[in-house]
Design a protein around this motif. Structure first.
Motif, PDB file in Angstrom:
ATOM      1  N   LYS A  15       5.478   9.244 -12.200  1.00  0.00           N
ATOM      2  CA  LYS A  15       5.019   7.735 -12.680  1.00  0.00           C
ATOM      3  C   LYS A  15       4.968   6.728 -11.932  1.00  0.00           C
ATOM      4  O   LYS A  15       4.465   5.470 -11.844  1.00  0.00           O
ATOM      5  CB  LYS A  15       5.804   7.386 -14.620  1.00  0.00           C
ATOM      6  CG  LYS A  15       5.026   7.572 -15.369  1.00  0.00           C
ATOM      7  CD  LYS A  15       6.022   7.443 -16.810  1.00  0.00           C
ATOM      8  CE  LYS A  15       4.979   8.132 -17.394  1.00  0.00           C
ATOM      9  NZ  LYS A  15       6.057   7.719 -18.475  1.00  0.00           N
ATOM     10  N   VAL A  16       5.896   6.593 -10.800  1.00  0.00           N
ATOM     11  CA  VAL A  16       6.389   5.085  -9.357  1.00  0.00           C
ATOM     12  C   VAL A  16       4.874   5.224  -8.949  1.00  0.00           C
ATOM     13  O   VAL A  16       4.510   3.576  -8.562  1.00  0.00           O
ATOM     14  CB  VAL A  16       7.646   6.189  -8.416  1.00  0.00           C
ATOM     15  CG1 VAL A  16       8.004   5.139  -7.469  1.00  0.00           C
ATOM     16  CG2 VAL A  16       8.540   5.593  -9.351  1.00  0.00           C
ATOM     17  N   ILE A  17       4.140   6.637  -7.684  1.00  0.00           N
ATOM     18  CA  ILE A  17       3.926   6.289  -7.328  1.00  0.00           C
ATOM     19  C   ILE A  17       2.429   6.288  -8.416  1.00  0.00           C
ATOM     20  O   ILE A  17       1.439   6.952  -9.091  1.00  0.00           O
ATOM     21  CB  ILE A  17       3.252   7.134  -5.982  1.00  0.00           C
ATOM     22  CG1 ILE A  17       4.384   7.746  -5.425  1.00  0.00           C
ATOM     23  CG2 ILE A  17       1.902   7.660  -5.167  1.00  0.00           C
ATOM     24  CD1 ILE A  17       4.823   6.281  -4.432  1.00  0.00           C
ATOM     25  N   VAL A  18       1.321   4.705  -7.906  1.00  0.00           N
ATOM     26  CA  VAL A  18       0.321   5.250  -9.185  1.00  0.00           C
ATOM     27  C   VAL A  18      -1.140   5.636  -8.090  1.00  0.00           C
ATOM     28  O   VAL A  18      -1.896   6.368  -8.587  1.00  0.00           O
ATOM     29  CB  VAL A  18      -0.540   3.959  -9.384  1.00  0.00           C
ATOM     30  CG1 VAL A  18      -2.055   3.231 -10.019  1.00  0.00           C
ATOM     31  CG2 VAL A  18       0.991   2.795 -10.627  1.00  0.00           C
ATOM     32  N   GLY A  19      -1.490   4.830  -7.026  1.00  0.00           N
ATOM     33  CA  GLY A  19      -1.953   5.940  -5.963  1.00  0.00           C
ATOM     34  C   GLY A  19      -2.161   4.986  -4.412  1.00  0.00           C
ATOM     35  O   GLY A  19      -1.155   3.927  -4.523  1.00  0.00           O
ATOM     36  N   PRO A  20      -3.295   5.964  -3.876  1.00  0.00           N
ATOM     37  CA  PRO A  20      -3.162   4.784  -2.598  1.00  0.00           C
ATOM     38  C   PRO A  20      -3.836   3.919  -2.094  1.00  0.00           C
ATOM     39  O   PRO A  20      -4.577   3.921  -3.347  1.00  0.00           O
ATOM     40  CB  PRO A  20      -3.255   6.102  -1.231  1.00  0.00           C
ATOM     41  CG  PRO A  20      -3.605   6.727  -2.709  1.00  0.00           C
ATOM     42  CD  PRO A  20      -3.801   6.572  -3.627  1.00  0.00           C
ATOM     43  N   HIS A  21      -3.807   2.744  -1.903  1.00  0.00           N
ATOM     44  CA  HIS A  21      -4.012   1.398  -2.134  1.00  0.00           C
ATOM     45  C   HIS A  21      -4.608   1.338   0.157  1.00  0.00           C
ATOM     46  O   HIS A  21      -4.419   1.292   0.590  1.00  0.00           O
ATOM     47  CB  HIS A  21      -3.346   0.382  -1.973  1.00  0.00           C
ATOM     48  CG  HIS A  21      -4.422  -0.973  -1.389  1.00  0.00           C
ATOM     49  ND1 HIS A  21      -4.761  -1.883  -1.998  1.00  0.00           N
ATOM     50  CD2 HIS A  21      -3.920  -1.356  -0.734  1.00  0.00           C
ATOM     51  CE1 HIS A  21      -5.767  -3.049  -2.355  1.00  0.00           C
ATOM     52  NE2 HIS A  21      -4.487  -3.044  -0.904  1.00  0.00           N
ATOM     53  N   VAL A  22      -6.065   1.865  -0.949  1.00  0.00           N
ATOM     54  CA  VAL A  22      -7.511   1.645   0.465  1.00  0.00           C
ATOM     55  C   VAL A  22      -7.665   1.008   1.124  1.00  0.00           C
ATOM     56  O   VAL A  22      -7.994   0.061   0.195  1.00  0.00           O
ATOM     57  CB  VAL A  22      -8.308   2.811   0.366  1.00  0.00           C
ATOM     58  CG1 VAL A  22      -9.395   3.213   1.171  1.00  0.00           C
ATOM     59  CG2 VAL A  22      -8.010   4.537   0.071  1.00  0.00           C
ATOM     60  N   SER A  23      -7.436   0.395   2.327  1.00  0.00           N
ATOM     61  CA  SER A  23      -7.958  -0.622   2.351  1.00  0.00           C
ATOM     62  C   SER A  23      -8.199  -0.602   4.237  1.00  0.00           C
ATOM     63  O   SER A  23      -7.693   0.062   5.019  1.00  0.00           O
ATOM     64  CB  SER A  23      -7.036  -2.365   2.473  1.00  0.00           C
ATOM     65  OG  SER A  23      -5.817  -1.970   3.014  1.00  0.00           O
ATOM     66  N   GLU A  24      -8.934  -1.814   4.703  1.00  0.00           N
ATOM     67  CA  GLU A  24      -9.375  -1.773   6.238  1.00  0.00           C
ATOM     68  C   GLU A  24      -7.426  -2.133   6.940  1.00  0.00           C
ATOM     69  O   GLU A  24      -7.459  -1.312   7.973  1.00  0.00           O
ATOM     70  CB  GLU A  24      -9.660  -3.294   7.080  1.00  0.00           C
ATOM     71  CG  GLU A  24     -10.494  -3.266   7.903  1.00  0.00           C
ATOM     72  CD  GLU A  24     -11.368  -4.273   8.619  1.00  0.00           C
ATOM     73  OE1 GLU A  24     -11.667  -4.262   9.674  1.00  0.00           O
ATOM     74  OE2 GLU A  24     -12.226  -4.308   7.885  1.00  0.00           O
ATOM     75  N   LYS A  25      -6.904  -3.198   6.901  1.00  0.00           N
ATOM     76  CA  LYS A  25      -5.139  -2.758   7.232  1.00  0.00           C
ATOM     77  C   LYS A  25      -4.545  -1.934   7.105  1.00  0.00           C
ATOM     78  O   LYS A  25      -3.218  -1.296   8.064  1.00  0.00           O
ATOM     79  CB  LYS A  25      -4.605  -4.363   6.284  1.00  0.00           C
ATOM     80  CG  LYS A  25      -3.144  -4.432   6.296  1.00  0.00           C
ATOM     81  CD  LYS A  25      -2.524  -5.707   5.981  1.00  0.00           C
ATOM     82  CE  LYS A  25      -0.917  -5.915   6.817  1.00  0.00           C
ATOM     83  NZ  LYS A  25      -0.605  -6.767   6.078  1.00  0.00           N
TER      84      LYS A  25
END
Length: 98
Positions: free
Chosen positions: A8-18
């Motif tokens: 439950k700690v990791i919700v998901g990856p945050h995909v962005s240009e940075k």
């Protein structure tokens, strides 16, 4: 930390240009994490789920954006973001390269 909390700690990856530039240049990955997650919990969850060694974790609270639809105003939920730096020689493949 038990397995249920770890998932439950990791919700998901945050995909962005940075985030993509950081992954290539500095071996850092960005994740959306639970609002009440601590640095130590994030470190343990990433090491267990992806079988890598983590050298550092930086977390920040992201404020929800204000939105409006006609006359009514609202706000998206606040969320928490973690920048995870991996030890040299380790990598996380989030997308399947074929």
């Amino acid at each position: 930390m038990n397995e249920e909390r770890m998932l439950k700690v990791i919700v998901g990856p945050h995909v962005s240009e940075k985030g993509t530039m950081l992954a290539e240049a500095a071996n850092q990955h960005v994740f959306k994490v639970a609002v009440d997650a601590t640095r130590d919990e994030v470190r343990q969850a990433v090491e267990k789920l992806f079988e890598v060694k983590v050298s550092s974790v930086r977390v920040l609270n992201q404020q929800g954006k204000r939105k409006r639809l006609g006359r009514s105003q609202g706000r998206r939920n606040h969320w928490r973001k973690a920048y995870v730096t991996l030890e040299p020689g380790y990598d996380i493949e989030l997308a399947g390269n074929e």
